[in-house]
Motif scaffolding. Structure first.
Motif, PDB file in Angstrom:
ATOM      1  N   HIS A 348      51.796   1.552  -2.514  1.00 14.22           N
ATOM      2  CA  HIS A 348      52.213   1.768  -1.176  1.00 14.22           C
ATOM      3  C   HIS A 348      54.108   1.480  -0.659  1.00 14.22           C
ATOM      4  O   HIS A 348      54.617   0.660  -0.325  1.00 14.22           O
ATOM      5  CB  HIS A 348      51.438   1.266   0.278  1.00 14.22           C
ATOM      6  CG  HIS A 348      52.125   0.712   1.366  1.00 14.22           C
ATOM      7  ND1 HIS A 348      51.459   1.023   2.584  1.00 14.22           N
ATOM      8  CD2 HIS A 348      52.995   2.381   2.049  1.00 14.22           C
ATOM      9  CE1 HIS A 348      52.109   1.602   3.684  1.00 14.22           C
ATOM     10  NE2 HIS A 348      53.346   2.424   3.548  1.00 14.22           N
ATOM     11  N   HIS A 350      57.787   3.494  -1.115  1.00 13.93           N
ATOM     12  CA  HIS A 350      58.186   4.682  -0.928  1.00 13.93           C
ATOM     13  C   HIS A 350      59.436   4.707  -1.699  1.00 13.93           C
ATOM     14  O   HIS A 350      60.452   3.486  -2.050  1.00 13.93           O
ATOM     15  CB  HIS A 350      58.885   4.988   0.312  1.00 13.93           C
ATOM     16  CG  HIS A 350      57.657   4.563   1.498  1.00 13.93           C
ATOM     17  ND1 HIS A 350      57.037   5.849   1.068  1.00 13.93           N
ATOM     18  CD2 HIS A 350      56.957   3.847   2.442  1.00 13.93           C
ATOM     19  CE1 HIS A 350      55.968   5.599   1.993  1.00 13.93           C
ATOM     20  NE2 HIS A 350      55.679   4.458   2.648  1.00 13.93           N
ATOM     21  N   SER A 354      60.797  10.895  -0.446  1.00 14.83           N
ATOM     22  CA  SER A 354      60.969  11.097   0.932  1.00 14.83           C
ATOM     23  C   SER A 354      61.356  10.064   1.275  1.00 14.83           C
ATOM     24  O   SER A 354      63.164  10.342   1.091  1.00 14.83           O
ATOM     25  CB  SER A 354      59.209  10.787   1.292  1.00 14.83           C
ATOM     26  OG  SER A 354      59.248   8.933   1.020  1.00 14.83           O
ATOM     27  N   GLY A 356      62.520   6.596   1.689  1.00 14.03           N
ATOM     28  CA  GLY A 356      63.426   5.304   1.154  1.00 14.03           C
ATOM     29  C   GLY A 356      64.595   5.241   0.065  1.00 14.03           C
ATOM     30  O   GLY A 356      65.217   6.881   0.059  1.00 14.03           O
ATOM     31  N   ASP A 379      54.609   7.888  -1.615  1.00 11.78           N
ATOM     32  CA  ASP A 379      55.780   8.751  -1.178  1.00 11.78           C
ATOM     33  C   ASP A 379      54.494   9.331   0.075  1.00 11.78           C
ATOM     34  O   ASP A 379      53.661   9.753   0.428  1.00 11.78           O
ATOM     35  CB  ASP A 379      56.737   9.479  -1.189  1.00 11.78           C
ATOM     36  CG  ASP A 379      57.463   8.816  -1.817  1.00 11.78           C
ATOM     37  OD1 ASP A 379      58.247   7.885  -0.957  1.00 11.78           O
ATOM     38  OD2 ASP A 379      58.167   9.000  -2.810  1.00 11.78           O
ATOM     39  N   HIS A 380      56.289   9.980   1.414  1.00  8.90           N
ATOM     40  CA  HIS A 380      54.811  10.084   2.888  1.00  8.90           C
ATOM     41  C   HIS A 380      54.815  11.544   2.320  1.00  8.90           C
ATOM     42  O   HIS A 380      55.015  12.265   1.645  1.00  8.90           O
ATOM     43  CB  HIS A 380      56.148  10.543   3.797  1.00  8.90           C
ATOM     44  CG  HIS A 380      56.332   8.756   4.556  1.00  8.90           C
ATOM     45  ND1 HIS A 380      55.107   7.579   5.645  1.00  8.90           N
ATOM     46  CD2 HIS A 380      57.033   7.838   4.327  1.00  8.90           C
ATOM     47  CE1 HIS A 380      55.671   7.013   5.851  1.00  8.90           C
ATOM     48  NE2 HIS A 380      57.502   7.388   5.290  1.00  8.90           N
ATOM     49  N   THR A 419      50.275   8.382  -2.920  1.00  7.92           N
ATOM     50  CA  THR A 419      50.341   9.265  -1.521  1.00  7.92           C
ATOM     51  C   THR A 419      50.206   8.686  -0.453  1.00  7.92           C
ATOM     52  O   THR A 419      49.008   7.339  -0.393  1.00  7.92           O
ATOM     53  CB  THR A 419      50.018  10.851  -1.572  1.00  7.92           C
ATOM     54  OG1 THR A 419      50.319  10.658   0.087  1.00  7.92           O
ATOM     55  CG2 THR A 419      48.703  10.682  -1.029  1.00  7.92           C
ATOM     56  N   GLU A 420      51.345   8.778   0.387  1.00 10.27           N
ATOM     57  CA  GLU A 420      50.609   7.801   2.131  1.00 10.27           C
ATOM     58  C   GLU A 420      50.469   9.056   2.393  1.00 10.27           C
ATOM     59  O   GLU A 420      51.144   9.248   3.657  1.00 10.27           O
ATOM     60  CB  GLU A 420      51.897   6.672   2.545  1.00 10.27           C
ATOM     61  CG  GLU A 420      51.059   6.458   3.704  1.00 10.27           C
ATOM     62  CD  GLU A 420      52.165   5.561   4.755  1.00 10.27           C
ATOM     63  OE1 GLU A 420      51.903   4.537   5.349  1.00 10.27           O
ATOM     64  OE2 GLU A 420      53.017   5.247   4.377  1.00 10.27           O
ATOM     65  N   ASP A 536      55.170  -1.518   1.603  1.00  7.56           N
ATOM     66  CA  ASP A 536      55.338  -0.618   1.876  1.00  7.56           C
ATOM     67  C   ASP A 536      56.880  -0.366   1.964  1.00  7.56           C
ATOM     68  O   ASP A 536      58.096  -0.620   3.436  1.00  7.56           O
ATOM     69  CB  ASP A 536      55.340  -0.209   3.911  1.00  7.56           C
ATOM     70  CG  ASP A 536      56.004   0.589   4.874  1.00  7.56           C
ATOM     71  OD1 ASP A 536      56.151   1.381   3.990  1.00  7.56           O
ATOM     72  OD2 ASP A 536      54.913   0.238   5.491  1.00  7.56           O
ATOM     73  N   HIS A 538      60.576   0.565   1.291  1.00  6.96           N
ATOM     74  CA  HIS A 538      61.663   1.760   1.419  1.00  6.96           C
ATOM     75  C   HIS A 538      62.833   1.588   0.661  1.00  6.96           C
ATOM     76  O   HIS A 538      63.677   2.226   0.540  1.00  6.96           O
ATOM     77  CB  HIS A 538      62.120   1.981   2.313  1.00  6.96           C
ATOM     78  CG  HIS A 538      60.767   2.656   3.390  1.00  6.96           C
ATOM     79  ND1 HIS A 538      59.707   1.948   4.040  1.00  6.96           N
ATOM     80  CD2 HIS A 538      60.673   3.430   3.993  1.00  6.96           C
ATOM     81  CE1 HIS A 538      58.583   2.459   4.060  1.00  6.96           C
ATOM     82  NE2 HIS A 538      59.257   4.060   4.675  1.00  6.96           N
TER      83      HIS A 538
END
Length: 582
Positions: A348, A350, A354, A356, A379-380, A419-420, A536, A538
C-alpha cells in the motif's frame, strides 16, 4: 528555525492567499514547497550551506529566498504582513472538517465570519444555508464538523507530538545538570493522539534546568514556574495552536518511580499501587517503601527493577492500560512485541503514476535504503479521478515498468504489483476480476459515500473482502484523526468476514489514520486474521511512517509472528501467491 515549522509557515501562506482569492498556481507553489521540505533527503541548514537546496525540484527562486530567510533569521516579513491582513480567528476555521479556503472566503465575504464562534452562530441561525453555493445540507455538515472538532479538543497527532518533544528532550539532556530525561504520558504509551506533553528529568538541582527550559526560544508562554516543575505553551504546527508541555525534575534515585507514574495510564497506576499494597508495600511517584515502616525503601534504578520488585516481568509502556498486562507479566507470559526492525517490507504505497510524489525507482531506492527486501506499489484504481487513478491500459503499462525494474534488481529486491482498488457503493470492485487477477496483491479501500447507513456500509465492505482477488482491507474505518470521524461500520462483522475469507486487514500507519486501531487489531488477530502494517506512503519520506503502525501493533499485543510483512521475501512471495485464486 526548524524545518517542520518553516514548512508550516509556507503552507499557511498558501492557505491565506487562497482565502484572499489569490492565483491558485501561486497558492499551490507554497503548498508544494511545504511538502518538499517535509521530504528533504538531508538537513535543511546543511543543504542551504552547500547550495543543494537550490537544486531541489519544487522550490523556485522566490520561495528559496523565503526559506533561507526563515532558516537564518527566524522571521519572514511577507508572512507577518499576510497574518496582519487576516482576522486572527479566520484560519482556525480550517480545522473544521469540510471547511476549506474557498468556503471560508465565501462565508467571510457574505456573513463577515471571523471566528469559530461566528461560524457556529451563523449555522445555528440558518444563515449559512442562505449563502449562494451552500444550502441546508452543507450547513448541517459544518455544524457537525464543529461538534467533532470540539470533542477532539486541543489534541495533536502522535507524529506532531514527537516532533515537538524531540528538541525539548535534546535541550534537557544536553544540560550539564541533568542525569537522565525521558518523555512520559500518553506519548510514551504511543496513544493515537496526544493532549499535553510531559518530560521528566533527574538532577541534583532541578532549578537551573527548569530556568533554562523556561527560556528556550520555542517557549511561547510560561504558565507556571516552581521548584520542581515548569509548565509552558509551545507553538503547534497548526496556525494559532499551542500545546502545553510540563517539565518535572526529581532526584536520580526517584527517577524510575516518577517515570513509571507519569507514563501512566491512570488505570495501570492504580493496579500497580494495589499490587504493592497486597505485598505490604506503598508505591507513589517517588518511592517504593514499606507500609508499616516507610523508612524501609526498595531502591530501583530503572522501571525493570520496579516491576521485578512486585513480581512482574517489565511491562512495555504501550501495554500499560490495565488490560491484561498484569496477569501476563505475573505469569511470565508477556509477548515479545513486534519492533520496527522486524519489518522486511511493506505494501500500500503510491507512486507518481497516481497521486504519489516519487517515481517507482525512487520509492524502491527509498525502501532499500531502509533495509527492506520488497515494496508493494498499490496506486489508485480508475474511479478515483482526483488521485489520477490508473486506467486498465495504464495498469498494464505499469506492470511492464515494474517487470523491467525487477529484472534489473536481479532478485536482490522486488517490487510487488498491487492496486488500491476502490470499493464501489454496492461493494463491487473498481477493476474487473480478469484485471485483478494480474496483480500480486489487491488492497480494497473505501474512498467515497462515507455517510452510508451502518448496515449498508458493513455489507458493502464484506462483499468486497469476500472477493477472492482481494488480499487486504485498507484503512478499515476511513477515519482521519482529529479531522474526520470514522464511517459507521460493524467492525466485528467485518473481522469475522476477513477471517472466513483469509483476507488481511492493514494497520494503516499514516499518523493521520492509524486505522485499524489497537483494540480491533487485537480482536482481529484473536480471530485468526493476518495483520499487515502499511504506510500508505505517497512519498519516499512517507515510508518512515511505518514506525507509527508498529506502535499500534505493539499496543495491540502483536508479536513479529502476528504481522504478515515480517517474513523474508521468498516466503512473502509464496504466501501472496497462495492467497490468489487458482
Amino acid at each position: 528555525m526548524e524545518t517542520a515549522k518553516i514548512a508550516q509557515i509556507l503552507d499557511d501562506m498558501g492557505t491565506i492567499l487562497e482565502v484572499q482569492g489569490e492565483n491558485p498556481f501561486r497558492c499551490r507553489a507554497y503548498h508544494n514547497a511545504a511538502q518538499v521540505l517535509h521530504g528533504l533527503p538531508g538537513d535543511l541548514t546543511e543543504m542551504i550551506a552547500d547550495g543543494s537546496l537550490a537544486e531541489v525540484q519544487g522550490i523556485g527562486e522566490t520561495l528559496y529566498a523565503k526559506i533561507v530567510q526563515l532558516a537564518t533569521t527566524g522571521r519572514l516579513p511577507a508572512y507577518e504582513k499576510l497574518r496582519a491582513q487576516t482576522p486572527p480567528g479566520l484560519l482556525a476555521l480550517l480545522r473544521v472538517p469540510g471547511v476549506g479556503p474557498k468556503k471560508i472566503k465565501a462565508l467571510h465575504e457574505a456573513l463577515d465570519i471571523q471566528s469559530l464562534a461566528d461560524l457556529r452562530a451563523a449555522g445555528e441561525s440558518g444563515a449559512i444555508a442562505k449563502v449562494k453555493g451552500f444550502g441546508a445540507k452543507t450547513e448541517a455538515n459544518i455544524l457537525e464538523g464543529i461538534g467533532f472538532l470540539e470533542t477532539t479538543g486541543g489534541r495533536i497527532l502522535q507524529n506532531e507530538a514527537l516532533a515537538l518533544v524531540a528538541p525539548i528532550l535534546d535541550a534537557v539532556r544536553n544540560h550539564p545538570g541533568v542525569s537522565r530525561a525521558e518523555a512520559c504520558g500518553s506519548l510514551r504509551r504511543r496513544a493515537e493522539t496526544i493532549g499535553d506533553l510531559d518530560v521528566l528529568f533527574s538532577s541534583k538541582d532541578p532549578r537551573p534546568v527548569l530556568d533554562h527550559f523556561a527560556g528556550l526560544p520555542q517557549v511561547a508562554k510560561v504558565l507556571g514556574h516552581g521548584a520542581t516543575k515548569v509548565s509552558v505553551l509551545l507553538p503547534g504546527f497548526k496556525t494559532d495552536q499551542f500545546v502545553q508541555c510540563d517539565l518535572r525534575g526529581v532526584a536520580d534515585d526517584q527517577f524510575a518511580f516518577a517515570l513509571h507514574y507519569f507514563t501512566g495510564s491512570k488505570a495501570h497506576n492504580i493496579a500497580m499501587r494495589k499490587r504493592a499494597l497486597a505485598r505490604g508495600l506503598s508505591l507513589n511517584e517517588y518511592a517504593l517503601s514499606g507500609v508499616k515502616d516507610p523508612t524501609k525503601t526498595i531502591p530501583c534504578r530503572d522501571e525493570a527493577d520496579l516491576f521485578r520488585a512486585l513480581d512482574l516481568e517489565p511491562i512495555p509502556p504501550e501495554l500499560r492500560e490495565d488490560a491484561g498486562e498484569f496477569e501476563a507479566a505475573g505469569a511470565g507470559a508477556l509477548p515479545r512485541l513486534v519492533e520496527p526492525g522486524d519489518l522486511t517490507g511493506t505494501f500500500h504505497c503510491h507512486s507518481d503514476w497516481s497521486d504519489g510524489d516519487a517515481t517507482l525507482e525512487e520509492m524502491a531506492a527509498g525502501a532499500r535504503e531502509l533495509g527492506m527486501q520488497y515494496l508493494g506499489i498499490g496506486d489508485h484504481s480508475r474511479s478515483l479521478a482526483m488521485a489520477r487513478g490508473l486506467t486498465i491500459d495504464r495498469v498494464r503499462d505499469q506492470w511492464a515498468k515494474i517487470d523491467a525494474l525487477n529484472a534489473r534488481f536481479g532478485g536482490s529486491f522486488r517490487i510487488f504489483k498491487g492496486t488500491e482498488c476502490d470499493i464501489l457503493g454496492d461493494g463491487s470492485l473498481d477493476f474487473p476480476d480478469d484485471v485483478l487477477a494480474g496483480f500480486d496483491y489487491v488492497v480494497a479501500s473505501v474512498h467515497s459515500r462515507f455517510k452510508m447507513p451502518r448496515d449498508e456500509m458493513t455489507a458493502r465492505i464484506i462483499r468486497a473482502i469476500s472477493n477472492p482477488h482481494v488480499t487486504m482491507l485498507g484503512h478499515a474505518t476511513g477515519r482521519l484523526l482529529l479531522s474526520r470521524a470514522p464511517y459507521e461500520v460493524d467492525l466485528d462483522a467485518v473481522i469475522d468476514a476477513a477471517a472466513e475469507h483469509r483476507t488481511m486487514i492493514e494497520i494503516n500507519a499514516s499518523p493521520y489514520r492509524l486505522d485499524l486501531d489497537a483494540v480491533h487489531c487485537r480482536r482481529a488477530r484473536k480471530k485468526g486474521v493476518a495483520i499487515v502494517i502499511n504506510p500508505d506512503a505517497h512519498s519516499v519520506a512517507g515510508l518512515g511512517d511505518l514506525r507509527y503502525g508498529v506502535s499500534v501493533a505493539r499496543r495491540a499485543w502483536l508479536t513479529k509472528d502476528d504481522v504478515f510483512n515480517t517474513a523474508p521475501l521468498a516466503e512473502i512471495a509464496e504466501r501472496l501467491a497462495s492467497l490468489r485464486p487458482r
